[in-house]
Design a protein around this motif. Structure first.
Motif, PDB file in Angstrom:
ATOM      1  N   VAL A 169       5.611   3.831 -10.439  1.00 20.46           N
ATOM      2  CA  VAL A 169       5.654   4.913  -9.457  1.00 20.46           C
ATOM      3  C   VAL A 169       6.164   4.350  -8.135  1.00 20.46           C
ATOM      4  O   VAL A 169       5.886   3.195  -7.786  1.00 20.46           O
ATOM      5  CB  VAL A 169       4.248   5.528  -9.272  1.00 20.46           C
ATOM      6  CG1 VAL A 169       4.227   6.537  -8.123  1.00 20.46           C
ATOM      7  CG2 VAL A 169       3.793   6.180 -10.570  1.00 20.46           C
ATOM      8  N   ASP A 170       6.943   5.139  -7.399  1.00 18.81           N
ATOM      9  CA  ASP A 170       7.484   4.702  -6.110  1.00 18.81           C
ATOM     10  C   ASP A 170       6.393   4.090  -5.237  1.00 18.81           C
ATOM     11  O   ASP A 170       5.300   4.649  -5.102  1.00 18.81           O
ATOM     12  CB  ASP A 170       8.123   5.890  -5.397  1.00 18.81           C
ATOM     13  CG  ASP A 170       8.641   5.523  -4.015  1.00 18.81           C
ATOM     14  OD1 ASP A 170       9.680   4.849  -3.929  1.00 18.81           O
ATOM     15  OD2 ASP A 170       7.977   5.922  -3.029  1.00 18.81           O
ATOM     16  N   ARG A 171       6.684   2.938  -4.647  1.00 16.80           N
ATOM     17  CA  ARG A 171       5.665   2.181  -3.914  1.00 16.80           C
ATOM     18  C   ARG A 171       5.060   2.985  -2.771  1.00 16.80           C
ATOM     19  O   ARG A 171       3.844   2.997  -2.589  1.00 16.80           O
ATOM     20  CB  ARG A 171       6.292   0.883  -3.385  1.00 16.80           C
ATOM     21  CG  ARG A 171       5.276  -0.061  -2.735  1.00 16.80           C
ATOM     22  CD  ARG A 171       5.321   0.000  -1.228  1.00 16.80           C
ATOM     23  NE  ARG A 171       4.357  -0.894  -0.615  1.00 16.80           N
ATOM     24  CZ  ARG A 171       4.157  -0.993   0.686  1.00 16.80           C
ATOM     25  NH1 ARG A 171       4.876  -0.242   1.511  1.00 16.80           N
ATOM     26  NH2 ARG A 171       3.261  -1.814   1.185  1.00 16.80           N
ATOM     27  N   ASP A 172       5.869   3.644  -1.946  1.00 13.64           N
ATOM     28  CA  ASP A 172       5.344   4.396  -0.813  1.00 13.64           C
ATOM     29  C   ASP A 172       4.465   5.556  -1.274  1.00 13.64           C
ATOM     30  O   ASP A 172       3.400   5.820  -0.687  1.00 13.64           O
ATOM     31  CB  ASP A 172       6.484   4.924   0.058  1.00 13.64           C
ATOM     32  CG  ASP A 172       7.205   3.807   0.806  1.00 13.64           C
ATOM     33  OD1 ASP A 172       6.607   2.728   0.972  1.00 13.64           O
ATOM     34  OD2 ASP A 172       8.361   4.022   1.230  1.00 13.64           O
ATOM     35  N   PHE A 173       4.889   6.246  -2.327  1.00 18.47           N
ATOM     36  CA  PHE A 173       4.094   7.338  -2.872  1.00 18.47           C
ATOM     37  C   PHE A 173       2.785   6.807  -3.439  1.00 18.47           C
ATOM     38  O   PHE A 173       1.707   7.395  -3.239  1.00 18.47           O
ATOM     39  CB  PHE A 173       4.887   8.072  -3.956  1.00 18.47           C
ATOM     40  CG  PHE A 173       4.169   9.250  -4.541  1.00 18.47           C
ATOM     41  CD1 PHE A 173       3.942  10.389  -3.791  1.00 18.47           C
ATOM     42  CD2 PHE A 173       3.696   9.202  -5.842  1.00 18.47           C
ATOM     43  CE1 PHE A 173       3.271  11.478  -4.332  1.00 18.47           C
ATOM     44  CE2 PHE A 173       3.019  10.283  -6.389  1.00 18.47           C
ATOM     45  CZ  PHE A 173       2.807  11.431  -5.634  1.00 18.47           C
ATOM     46  N   ASN A 174       2.867   5.687  -4.140  1.00 14.86           N
ATOM     47  CA  ASN A 174       1.679   5.043  -4.708  1.00 14.86           C
ATOM     48  C   ASN A 174       0.701   4.662  -3.597  1.00 14.86           C
ATOM     49  O   ASN A 174      -0.505   4.882  -3.709  1.00 14.86           O
ATOM     50  CB  ASN A 174       2.093   3.805  -5.504  1.00 14.86           C
ATOM     51  CG  ASN A 174       0.948   3.221  -6.314  1.00 14.86           C
ATOM     52  OD1 ASN A 174      -0.196   3.649  -6.209  1.00 14.86           O
ATOM     53  ND2 ASN A 174       1.251   2.239  -7.132  1.00 14.86           N
ATOM     54  N   LEU A 175       1.240   4.078  -2.528  1.00 18.82           N
ATOM     55  CA  LEU A 175       0.412   3.674  -1.384  1.00 18.82           C
ATOM     56  C   LEU A 175      -0.339   4.876  -0.827  1.00 18.82           C
ATOM     57  O   LEU A 175      -1.552   4.819  -0.583  1.00 18.82           O
ATOM     58  CB  LEU A 175       1.293   3.045  -0.306  1.00 18.82           C
ATOM     59  CG  LEU A 175       0.600   2.365   0.869  1.00 18.82           C
ATOM     60  CD1 LEU A 175      -0.027   1.050   0.446  1.00 18.82           C
ATOM     61  CD2 LEU A 175       1.591   2.123   2.005  1.00 18.82           C
ATOM     62  N   LEU A 176       0.379   5.988  -0.639  1.00 16.26           N
ATOM     63  CA  LEU A 176      -0.213   7.203  -0.076  1.00 16.26           C
ATOM     64  C   LEU A 176      -1.307   7.763  -0.978  1.00 16.26           C
ATOM     65  O   LEU A 176      -2.407   8.097  -0.511  1.00 16.26           O
ATOM     66  CB  LEU A 176       0.880   8.248   0.141  1.00 16.26           C
ATOM     67  CG  LEU A 176       0.426   9.610   0.668  1.00 16.26           C
ATOM     68  CD1 LEU A 176      -0.196   9.466   2.044  1.00 16.26           C
ATOM     69  CD2 LEU A 176       1.599  10.587   0.703  1.00 16.26           C
ATOM     70  N   ILE A 177      -1.033   7.841  -2.264  1.00 16.15           N
ATOM     71  CA  ILE A 177      -1.993   8.419  -3.208  1.00 16.15           C
ATOM     72  C   ILE A 177      -3.237   7.542  -3.320  1.00 16.15           C
ATOM     73  O   ILE A 177      -4.377   8.035  -3.322  1.00 16.15           O
ATOM     74  CB  ILE A 177      -1.343   8.594  -4.595  1.00 16.15           C
ATOM     75  CG1 ILE A 177      -0.224   9.644  -4.529  1.00 16.15           C
ATOM     76  CG2 ILE A 177      -2.386   8.995  -5.631  1.00 16.15           C
ATOM     77  CD1 ILE A 177      -0.698  11.020  -4.133  1.00 16.15           C
ATOM     78  N   SER A 178      -3.050   6.238  -3.402  1.00 16.44           N
ATOM     79  CA  SER A 178      -4.184   5.332  -3.603  1.00 16.44           C
ATOM     80  C   SER A 178      -5.083   5.266  -2.375  1.00 16.44           C
ATOM     81  O   SER A 178      -6.315   5.262  -2.492  1.00 16.44           O
ATOM     82  CB  SER A 178      -3.669   3.927  -3.961  1.00 16.44           C
ATOM     83  OG  SER A 178      -2.883   3.964  -5.133  1.00 16.44           O
ATOM     84  N   ILE A 179      -4.480   5.230  -1.188  1.00 17.32           N
ATOM     85  CA  ILE A 179      -5.269   5.251   0.045  1.00 17.32           C
ATOM     86  C   ILE A 179      -6.008   6.586   0.167  1.00 17.32           C
ATOM     87  O   ILE A 179      -7.182   6.625   0.569  1.00 17.32           O
ATOM     88  CB  ILE A 179      -4.375   5.016   1.274  1.00 17.32           C
ATOM     89  CG1 ILE A 179      -3.851   3.576   1.281  1.00 17.32           C
ATOM     90  CG2 ILE A 179      -5.137   5.290   2.565  1.00 17.32           C
ATOM     91  CD1 ILE A 179      -2.853   3.290   2.380  1.00 17.32           C
ATOM     92  N   SER A 180      -5.334   7.667  -0.205  1.00 24.98           N
ATOM     93  CA  SER A 180      -5.963   8.993  -0.138  1.00 24.98           C
ATOM     94  C   SER A 180      -7.192   9.063  -1.032  1.00 24.98           C
ATOM     95  O   SER A 180      -8.195   9.698  -0.672  1.00 24.98           O
ATOM     96  CB  SER A 180      -4.959  10.073  -0.549  1.00 24.98           C
ATOM     97  OG  SER A 180      -3.876  10.135   0.363  1.00 24.98           O
ATOM     98  N   LEU A 181      -7.141   8.403  -2.187  1.00 19.53           N
ATOM     99  CA  LEU A 181      -8.297   8.416  -3.091  1.00 19.53           C
ATOM    100  C   LEU A 181      -9.500   7.750  -2.433  1.00 19.53           C
ATOM    101  O   LEU A 181     -10.626   8.269  -2.505  1.00 19.53           O
ATOM    102  CB  LEU A 181      -7.958   7.700  -4.402  1.00 19.53           C
ATOM    103  CG  LEU A 181      -9.123   7.615  -5.403  1.00 19.53           C
ATOM    104  CD1 LEU A 181      -9.538   9.011  -5.848  1.00 19.53           C
ATOM    105  CD2 LEU A 181      -8.744   6.746  -6.608  1.00 19.53           C
TER     106      LEU A 181
END
Length: 200
Positions: A169-181
């Motif tokens: 998964v795109d790194r920036d999108f992954n970063l956003l989703i994981s931090i949001s969790l």
């Protein structure tokens, strides 16, 4: 200065404030409060780097990290009452900080070639160990041993990041989703007073 780097410095700044304010009511002088703030801000990342044999340490390699720590300490010393009134705001930044530092810790561990399981633990260490050291220094029960959902939220974010990273998964999108969790788990736990089951 990109957004990620700016958030790292903001997170460091807030961690330093939380550490310094932790000893405010114990009549510590500015050095005692400053030392606690310093350890809180850099403790997790330092422990991670030592365990991963990664040198120079982040705060030694980048003087801006030190400036963020010193700014947080001075803010806590100059405006303690004002900052105490902003507990909800500080909680927000603290939560954002642990989410960000968790994922950055995972990424650093992966870049050094460790297994994903170890990377997840290193990510969690990056986020929470500064607070554990702070609580130990101030004779409080370490945050890991309280009912509050903290380290487990970081671990959940780290695992999600690793899973999405495995599927490219795109790194920036992954970063956003994981931090949001991490943020969502923390906020839900605080709002509904959730905690992990006790070991009876």
């Amino acid at each position: 200065m990109d957004l990620q780097y700016g958030l790292e410095l903001v997170g460091t700044f807030v961690f330093a404030i939380s550490g310094a304010l932790a000893v405010r009511e114990r009549e510590h002088d500015i050095f005692g409060a400053g030392f606690t703030g310093f350890i809180t801000a850099i403790g997790g990342g330092t422990l991670r780097d030592i365990l991963l044999d990664s040198y120079p340490l982040v705060w030694i390699a980048d003087v801006n990290v030190l400036y963020a720590v010193f700014a947080g300490i001075m803010a806590a010393f100059l405006f303690p009452k004002f900052l105490s009134k902003l507990r909800k705001t500080l909680f927000l930044f603290d939560t954002l900080g642990i989410g960000l530092f968790t994922i950055l810790g995972v990424e650093k561990a992966l870049s050094l070639g460790v297994r994903p399981e170890i990377a997840a633990i290193m990510g969690m260490f990056s986020a929470v160990m500064g607070g554990v050291i702070r609580d130990t220094l101030t004779n409080e029960i370490p945050i890991l041993f309280r009912k509050e959902v903290y380290a487990s939220a970081c671990l959940a974010g780290a695992v999600l990041y690793l899973v999405l990273n495995y599927f490219e998964v795109d790194r920036d999108f992954n970063l956003l989703i994981s931090i949001s969790l991490v943020i969502i788990i923390r906020f839900l736990a605080m709002k509904y007073k959730l905690s992990l089951p006790r070991l009876d």
